[in-house]
Enzyme design. Structure first.
Site, PDB file in Angstrom:
ATOM      1  N   GLU A  40       0.850  -1.188   0.000  1.00  0.00           N
ATOM      2  CA  GLU A  40       0.000   0.000   0.000  1.00  0.00           C
ATOM      3  C   GLU A  40       0.886   1.239   0.000  1.00  0.00           C
ATOM      4  OE1 GLU A  40      -3.808   1.970   2.341  1.00  0.00           O
ATOM      5  OE2 GLU A  40      -2.299   0.895   3.497  1.00  0.00           O
ATOM      6  N   GLU A  65       5.092   4.870   3.581  1.00  0.00           N
ATOM      7  CA  GLU A  65       4.634   6.198   3.979  1.00  0.00           C
ATOM      8  C   GLU A  65       5.839   7.082   4.252  1.00  0.00           C
ATOM      9  OE1 GLU A  65       2.764   9.354   4.657  1.00  0.00           O
ATOM     10  OE2 GLU A  65       1.367   7.662   4.503  1.00  0.00           O
ATOM     11  N   ASP A 112      -3.355  11.648  -2.364  1.00  0.00           N
ATOM     12  CA  ASP A 112      -3.568  13.063  -2.620  1.00  0.00           C
ATOM     13  C   ASP A 112      -3.808  13.283  -4.120  1.00  0.00           C
ATOM     14  OD1 ASP A 112      -3.434  15.858  -2.844  1.00  0.00           O
ATOM     15  OD2 ASP A 112      -1.972  16.011  -1.210  1.00  0.00           O
ATOM     16  N   LYS A 116      -4.272  20.807  -8.719  1.00  0.00           N
ATOM     17  CA  LYS A 116      -3.736  21.867  -9.573  1.00  0.00           C
ATOM     18  C   LYS A 116      -2.829  21.273 -10.652  1.00  0.00           C
ATOM     19  CE  LYS A 116      -3.983  25.430  -6.007  1.00  0.00           C
ATOM     20  NZ  LYS A 116      -3.245  26.438  -5.209  1.00  0.00           N
ATOM     21  N   ASP A 148     -12.128   9.350  -3.650  1.00  0.00           N
ATOM     22  CA  ASP A 148     -13.403  10.062  -3.569  1.00  0.00           C
ATOM     23  C   ASP A 148     -13.448  11.207  -4.571  1.00  0.00           C
ATOM     24  OD1 ASP A 148     -11.359  11.384  -1.963  1.00  0.00           O
ATOM     25  OD2 ASP A 148     -12.943  12.811  -1.427  1.00  0.00           O
ATOM     26  N   THR A 185     -10.735   2.018   4.432  1.00  0.00           N
ATOM     27  CA  THR A 185      -9.675   2.778   5.075  1.00  0.00           C
ATOM     28  C   THR A 185     -10.300   3.782   6.039  1.00  0.00           C
ATOM     29  OG1 THR A 185      -9.641   4.650   3.543  1.00  0.00           O
ATOM     30  CG2 THR A 185      -8.445   2.678   2.868  1.00  0.00           C
ATOM     31  N   GLU A 186      -9.440   4.500   6.790  1.00  0.00           N
ATOM     32  CA  GLU A 186      -9.948   5.538   7.688  1.00  0.00           C
ATOM     33  C   GLU A 186     -10.741   6.591   6.919  1.00  0.00           C
ATOM     34  OE1 GLU A 186      -5.867   4.578   9.735  1.00  0.00           O
ATOM     35  OE2 GLU A 186      -6.660   4.595   7.697  1.00  0.00           O
ATOM     36  N   TYR A 187     -10.173   7.061   5.815  1.00  0.00           N
ATOM     37  CA  TYR A 187     -10.856   8.069   5.006  1.00  0.00           C
ATOM     38  C   TYR A 187     -12.160   7.532   4.448  1.00  0.00           C
ATOM     39  CZ  TYR A 187      -6.885  11.314   4.993  1.00  0.00           C
ATOM     40  OH  TYR A 187      -5.906  12.203   5.356  1.00  0.00           O
TER      41      TYR A 187
END
Length: 207
Positions: A40, A65, A112, A116, A148, A185-187
């Site tokens: 991941e 991470e 993320d 832009k 999302d 996931t948490e999100y």
């Protein structure tokens, strides 16, 4: 919202070398013996990996991470898991940590979207990253994407196709008919509470 810097985060990582190898480059090509290896990218606090490791004990999982404050929470969470390890590192350096064909699956969970245009090269589905994944994925390896952000999803599908990947199992609303095998996931849990749509796709390289 950005997580504040956690005091002592690096110490938390250093105190758990069995979970967070101090020199992960030394593990290159030797992360597993016979087990599938799933990675991941941007593992956050590690809820997804912890749940996956519990659900699939015969698979080896690695969470990558770059933010030590976030990864320190994941390291604490993984203390009861024996099939998860963590890498404190940058996705751009993946080839330093994984040998050619070593990874069977990559998860891109709510990374993320960098909306832009001038930040396009930072998106984890930018062609340079997709070509990097080709180097570490096994011949039958694949990428599972969840987001999302509809614009990022559309962009990612275009980049997958343009980089030679095939697509399958696309959905524009994952939770409308959520498959039993989906691990949130948490999100994702937060988005579900707000009834936000979740976009999902799988990408793989033709044999």
């Amino acid at each position: 919202m950005r997580l504040r810097k956690r005091p002592g985060a690096l110490e938390v990582l250093r105190e758990r070398p069995e979970i967070v190898p101090q020199k992960p480059e030394n593990m290159r090509g030797h992360w597993t013996v016979d087990e599938p290896l799933h990675v991941e990218l941007g593992t956050g606090k590690g809820l997804f990996l912890a749940l996956m490791a519990e659900k699939y004990p015969s698979i080896s999982f690695i969470g990558m991470e770059k933010m030590e404050s976030v990864l320190s929470f994941a390291a604490e969470r993984m203390e009861q898991q024996n099939n998860v390890r963590l890498i404190h590192g940058n996705v751009a350096d993946m080839q330093d940590y994984f040998a050619k064909g070593e990874v069977n699956r990559i998860y891109l969970n709510f990374t993320d979207p960098w909306p832009k245009k001038r930040h396009e090269k930072r998106r984890l589905t930018f062609p340079a990253f997709l070509n990097l994944y080709k180097e570490v994925l096994s011949p039958r390896g694949d990428i599972h994407l969840k987001t999302d952000n509809e614009d990022f999803f559309t962009y990612s599908l275009e980049q997958f196709s343009g980089s030679g990947y095939c697509l399958k199992n696309l959905t524009l609303d994952l939770h409308a008919h959520e498959p039993e095998e989906n691990v949130r996931t948490e999100y994702e849990q937060k988005f579900a509470e707000r009834q936000q749509r979740i976009f999902r796709a799988e990408a793989y390289l033709p044999e």
